[in-house]
Structure formats: C-alpha cells, structure tokens
Design a protein around this motif. Structure first.
Motif, mmCIF file in Angstrom:
data_model
loop_
_atom_site.group_PDB
_atom_site.id
_atom_site.type_symbol
_atom_site.label_atom_id
_atom_site.label_comp_id
_atom_site.label_asym_id
_atom_site.label_seq_id
_atom_site.Cartn_x
_atom_site.Cartn_y
_atom_site.Cartn_z
ATOM 1 N N SER A 512 30.725 35.444 -18.176
ATOM 2 C CA SER A 512 29.292 35.734 -18.797
ATOM 3 C C SER A 512 30.287 34.155 -18.875
ATOM 4 O O SER A 512 30.243 33.271 -18.612
ATOM 5 C CB SER A 512 29.658 36.360 -20.362
ATOM 6 N N LEU A 513 28.335 34.116 -19.970
ATOM 7 C CA LEU A 513 28.156 32.620 -20.821
ATOM 8 C C LEU A 513 29.154 31.798 -21.296
ATOM 9 O O LEU A 513 29.944 30.767 -20.709
ATOM 10 C CB LEU A 513 27.165 32.549 -21.113
ATOM 11 N N GLU A 514 30.091 32.376 -22.175
ATOM 12 C CA GLU A 514 31.240 32.386 -23.363
ATOM 13 C C GLU A 514 32.730 31.738 -21.967
ATOM 14 O O GLU A 514 33.314 30.252 -22.207
ATOM 15 C CB GLU A 514 31.586 33.345 -23.468
ATOM 16 N N ILE A 515 32.567 32.908 -21.315
ATOM 17 C CA ILE A 515 33.397 32.612 -20.189
ATOM 18 C C ILE A 515 33.267 31.122 -19.047
ATOM 19 O O ILE A 515 34.108 30.604 -18.815
ATOM 20 C CB ILE A 515 34.141 33.603 -19.212
ATOM 21 N N ARG A 516 32.241 30.476 -18.888
ATOM 22 C CA ARG A 516 31.661 29.260 -17.897
ATOM 23 C C ARG A 516 32.086 28.668 -18.836
ATOM 24 O O ARG A 516 32.793 27.322 -18.492
ATOM 25 C CB ARG A 516 30.298 29.514 -18.110
ATOM 26 N N ARG A 517 31.818 28.633 -20.176
ATOM 27 C CA ARG A 517 31.422 27.423 -21.434
ATOM 28 C C ARG A 517 33.392 27.155 -21.692
ATOM 29 O O ARG A 517 34.098 26.065 -21.134
ATOM 30 C CB ARG A 517 31.141 27.666 -22.730
ATOM 31 N N MET A 518 34.383 28.249 -21.433
ATOM 32 C CA MET A 518 35.312 28.425 -21.555
ATOM 33 C C MET A 518 36.522 27.620 -20.126
ATOM 34 O O MET A 518 37.299 26.851 -20.309
ATOM 35 C CB MET A 518 36.370 29.373 -21.215
ATOM 36 N N VAL A 519 36.138 27.652 -19.385
ATOM 37 C CA VAL A 519 36.446 27.420 -17.911
ATOM 38 C C VAL A 519 36.486 25.655 -18.099
ATOM 39 O O VAL A 519 36.923 25.139 -17.297
ATOM 40 C CB VAL A 519 35.314 27.875 -16.367
ATOM 41 N N VAL A 520 35.077 25.165 -18.337
ATOM 42 C CA VAL A 520 34.510 23.613 -17.994
ATOM 43 C C VAL A 520 35.501 22.836 -19.091
ATOM 44 O O VAL A 520 36.035 22.093 -19.243
ATOM 45 C CB VAL A 520 33.071 23.718 -19.051
ATOM 46 N N ASP A 521 35.718 23.723 -20.297
ATOM 47 C CA ASP A 521 36.689 23.288 -21.052
ATOM 48 C C ASP A 521 38.154 23.064 -21.715
ATOM 49 O O ASP A 521 38.604 21.899 -21.387
ATOM 50 C CB ASP A 521 36.527 23.983 -22.769
ATOM 51 N N THR A 522 38.529 24.090 -20.842
ATOM 52 C CA THR A 522 40.078 24.647 -20.928
ATOM 53 C C THR A 522 40.540 24.754 -19.242
ATOM 54 O O THR A 522 41.740 24.892 -19.019
ATOM 55 C CB THR A 522 40.251 25.775 -21.997
ATOM 56 N N GLY A 523 39.505 24.565 -18.389
ATOM 57 C CA GLY A 523 40.071 25.060 -16.692
ATOM 58 C C GLY A 523 40.898 26.103 -16.656
ATOM 59 O O GLY A 523 41.052 26.352 -15.618
ATOM 60 N N GLY A 524 39.842 27.240 -17.064
ATOM 61 C CA GLY A 524 40.615 28.892 -17.342
ATOM 62 C C GLY A 524 41.811 28.844 -17.849
ATOM 63 O O GLY A 524 42.666 27.929 -18.987
#
Length: 567
Positions: A512-524
C-alpha cells in the motif's frame, strides 16, 4: 411383476426391497426405459455389495467376497497392471485352461475377450464389488509385491554368476544381465511411485540392501529394499534409460526419461550423485499431461484468490513469491501465468530448469556453462518486447537490478526468493543491494507460501481438541466457543499416514502507499509486517488455523511449518 427375471427373484428371495418399493422400481423401468440396475444405483436403493450380487444373479454369474489372499499372485500377473486398473478386473486363479477373473462388470464381453487374447485362456468371470477388486489390485500390484519375484531372481542369478569372468562395468554385460528381472524391477519402482502420487524417487546405496524411498505429500517413505548385489545393475539400467554415461561414476550427471503410464505422459528428471557406498539416484516425476494450472484450483481461499488476481491486474510492477524449496512456488506462478496467458500478451520465462511446458508462452532454460545466466538471459528477454516476465529465482544483485528495472519500465515481473515470510522479501532485496526507494516503487506485493498435507477423506474422524490446542487456535474472545477438529486414523487409501494430498496456504502482503513510505524510511522489517497485518494481511499462522478449523488439515501438520509461539 417380472417374477421370472433372475434379478427380481434374487431381490425377493433376499428381501433386499419390500414389495411396494420393488413395484415402484419396475414401473419406473417400464416407463423410463432405464434398466433395473441403473434405477437401483441412481436412487441409492441398495449398497455396493447388494448391487453387485443382483448384477451377478441377473447374469447367472457367481458372486465372491473377494479378498487379496484369495488371489493367486501368478494368476494376477497374467495381465498388466494397466489392464487391471483400467477395467477393474483381477485374475483370481488358473484352473487348467480356464482363468477365473473377478470383474466389477462381468457382462463386459469386450474386456473378457481382451483378457482371453492376452492370456491364451478361457475367461470364466465371477462378480465382486468394485472396491474389493481395487483393493486386491492395489495389493498384488504394489511395488513391494511386484518386485519380490524380481528380487528373488536377482539373488539366484547373483549366486549363479559368481566367479564368472567379465567386465561388470561394461555396457554389454549390464544390458545382458538386466534383461528381465532388472527391467521389471525398475519399471515397477517407477510405476509404483506414479500410482501413489510420489513427486520423487530416491534410490540410495546402503548396506546390506539398497533402499528405495518415495516422497509422498512432501515426506519420504520407505518403498522397498533391493539386494546390494543388484545395485549397479539397477543404477546402470536407469542411466541407460535416461541417456546418461554409465561408465562415468565419479561425477554427477543429469538425464531424463519419457514414460507413458495409464494413458498419461510423465517426464522423469534423473539425477545421479556419487557417494561413499555408490551412486545415489533421484528421479523427479513430472506429469506432463496434467491440467492443473488453474489459479482457482491452486489458491482455494477466496480471499487469497482475490488478492492474487488484484495484484496481477496491474500492467507493470513486481510480484515475489517466497518459501522453502518444494513449497509449491512454481505451481502458483504457473497458475498466474495461465491466468495472464491471452493472445494480447507476450509472456517470456527464464527458468532453471523448465519443468513444465506451457502452451503460448516462450520458456527459456538457463545454461551457465554456455554463458546463459538469469541476468544475461533477462537482458535479452527485454529486447523481445515482453509484457510479462517470469524469473525463476532472484539469486544475485545483477538479476535483481534487471528485474526491478523491468518492473519499473512497463513490465509485469514475477519471481521467487528464499525468505521465511512475505515481509522478508522486501528486506532481502535491499540486502542484495537494491535501493529501498526502487524496491518501494517496483513492488506490487509479496507472498509467502507453504504446502500442508490434507486429512485423508476415507479415514477422517472428529475429535475434541485439548486445552493446549484451543489455546493456540482460538483468540481470547473465542475461548468459550465449541470447536470440533479432525484427524485421519490411517487406512489403505492414505497408506496409513492419515493424510492424502496437499494444499497451499499463503501470507500475501499487498504493498500500500503507507507500506511504500515505510520501506523508503525504514528499509522494511517487522514494522512493515505489522502494518500489513493492520491492513488485513493473514499470516501463515492464521491461514493455517483457518484450514484446521474447517477440517482440511491438523494442528500437528501446521506445527511442521509455523512457529505457533512467535508467529
């Protein structure tokens, strides 16, 4: 009433039907044009044995309560297993020129003539229930029983051949010695594996005997032991069939055999591996004629099915499947390809190896020795104007970079990774060296899958779960709910395992859009997994629990794949 009809006389004599019901059946027979037997069967008015006895009486044929020990092994093997299985018949004994044959359809003159021509005997049919005949056929054509005579012949031959001169490694000797017993033994090992639905055959050098095991529903099971004196002959025969070099025993080899069995075509992938005791052979069984690439059949959960279809509706992006070897990832990917396989799309795959051929799809097998790696082939595929690309496995940074680039430039990319859960695929790509912002942009979703064995339908029994099981299976708010679980008791149909067949369970993470943001910020990592759960992702544990509660599998089976404490 047709009181002179043998079938009617038998029904009346044995009180199988009351007078009123029989009159009704005879009236329907007269008005509908259907036979008495068909009406009895259609309306479930009699059980299997009663129906067979009525058929026997109407044809003036003897009925027998057939059991495997009534069948003489030499008589049973006067016909082939394929004929016995196809027509549900088994010769019981030979009496002079007469061959007594148990048949579920003893009136079938065509089958009787075929058996007569095959055996050179006069066929005397007797009636037996279909299930009794199937049980006798399974018993007498089981790989253990088929090979007894071959093994005895090999032991006798071994004693007779001791001290004879000759090169045991030579091709001529191998083919000469293996004429009958070896050929029969290898054939029965392969046929037996196909019949029990095995995915692999393991032929292993041991002392004092060579061990043959089948992988059935993901687990290895002992099949037979073969005298070690025949080990080299068996291995050489398989290598000849697979067009491998029988003189080379110091290096691993690969080959394949095309086998016809019971009207189906099988591709047998043969692999040899030198070991201390001799060469180990593993044969992978691939059913080439099977029609199993349907997403609706593979992904039976409506929710999971909907998620997969929603993900692959996207014209571009990447979908990754994760899980251990043998968890069914290729089958799921093939079923997705078949869903996408239309005249408007150009679909290309790069695999190692290409296990099944799919019509309408270009499939490429990598050949590292020829410079055809996943990365090099993938580069060339991008020049072939593909719409959908399947990459068998992402193993290195170079392959990952090209796959991500393809997903970002208008292609739908499907591939696999070896990680424990769906969220782990994101971390794995970043660990390989793909920048997190590219991973976030390219990924449509990831899915982790496992194959769980399903309870045998023939011996499935309900039981009351223990307090420990309820604690693991139910949420705190559901503790008071009454739950009925099931397990298999073990029977001939499931080879006493309690399980028959497997089905896939999934953990599908939609990006989702929120998960995309979290991947960029935290690397998963765990934060992404928790967010996916908050958005409705079912974990493997939850998917498995659903299958337990609906009676498909068992608590013990789920414990084999999922850590119930930490999930």
């Amino acid at each position: 009433m047709r009181k002179q009809d043998p079938a009617v006389l038998y029904i009346l004599k044995e009180n199988i039907l009351d007078e009123k019901t029989l009159q009704k059946v005879l009236k329907e027979e007269k008005t509908s044009g259907h036979s008495l037997i068909n009406i009895l069967k259609k309306d479930n008015l009699v059980d299997e044995e009663q129906l067979t006895r009525i058929i026997a009486a109407s044809n003036k044929i003897e009925f027998i309560n057939l059991s495997p020990d009534m069948v003489y092994p030499m008589a049973a093997h006067m016909i082939s297993y394929e004929m016995a299985k196809q027509h549900n018949v088994i010769p019981v004994k030979k009496d002079g020129d007469n061959l007594i044959v148990a048949m579920s359809e003893p009136w079938n003159l065509v089958v009787r003539d075929q058996i007569g021509m095959k055996t050179g005997c006069k066929v005397v049919p007797v009636a037996a229930t279909p299930n009794a005949i199937k049980h006798a056929v399974r018993y007498h054509f089981d790989v253990r029983n088929i090979t007894r005579q071959a093994i005895a012949s090999m032991r006798l031959k071994d004693g007779a051949d001791k001290g004879k001169p000759g090169d045991a490694e030579g091709k001529g000797k191998s083919s000469r010695v293996s004429d009958d017993p070896i050929t029969k033994l290898v054939s029965s090992i392969i046929s037996g594996a196909i019949d029990v639905g095995a995915s692999d055959i393991h032929i292993e050098p041991q002392e004092p005997d060579m061990r043959v095991r089948y992988r059935i529903d993901g687990l290895l099971r002992d099949a037979i032991n073969v005298p070690s004196s025949a080990q080299q002959e068996v291995v050489s025969h398989i290598k000849v069939l697979a067009e491998m070099d029988i003189s080379e025993r110091r290096a691993p080899q690969d080959g394949h055999i095309t086998q016809e069995h019971a009207g189906r075509t099988y591709d047998l992938r043969v692999s040899s591996l030198p070991s201390v005791g001799g060469e180990k052979i593993v044969i992978r069984i691939l059913d080439q004629s099977t029609d199993k690439w349907s997403l609706d059949k593979i992904v039976t959960s409506p929710d999971d099915n909907r998620k997969f279809k929603s993900l692959v509706k996207n014209p571009y992006g990447m979908l990754l499947l994760t899980g251990p070897t043998g968890s069914g990832k290729t089958t799921t990917l093939y079923s997705i390809l078949q869903l996408l396989n239309t005249a408007e799309r150009n679909i290309v795959t790069v695999e190692d190896p290409v296990e099944y051929r799919l019509d309408g799809i270009t499939q490429v097998q990598i050949k590292p020795l020829a410079g055809m790696t996943f990365a090099s082939v993938l580069r060339n595929i991008l020049r072939q104007d593909p719409d959908v690309i399947l990459v068998g496995e992402i193993r290195d940074l170079e392959t990952a970079e090209i796959a991500v680039s393809a997903a970002l430039t208008g292609h739908l990319v499907l591939s696999t990774l070896h990680t424990n859960d769906a969220a782990g695929a994101i971390s794995r790509l970043i660990t390989l060296g793909i920048p997190s912002f590219l991973v976030a942009s390219a990924l449509l979703g990831t899915a982790s899958q496992r194959l769980v064995r399903t309870i045998c339908p023939k011996c499935k029994q309900p039981y009351t779960p223990s307090s420990e099981e309820l604690k693991q299976l139910l949420a705190p708010s559901d503790k008071s709910k009454k739950v009925q679980l099931y397990r298999g008791q073990g029977c001939n149909y499931c080879y006493s395992s309690g399980y028959r067949g497997r089905k896939a369970i999934y953990e599908i993470l939609c990006v989702s859009l929120e998960i995309r943001r979290m991947v960029v910020d935290t690397g998963g990592g765990n934060t992404v997994k928790q967010q996916a759960i908050n958005e409705g992702m079912k974990t493997l544990r939850k998917s498995g629990i659903e299958q337990i509660l609906n009676g498909s599998t068992t608590f013990e089976e789920l414990l084999r794949f999922v850590d119930m404490e930490t999930e």
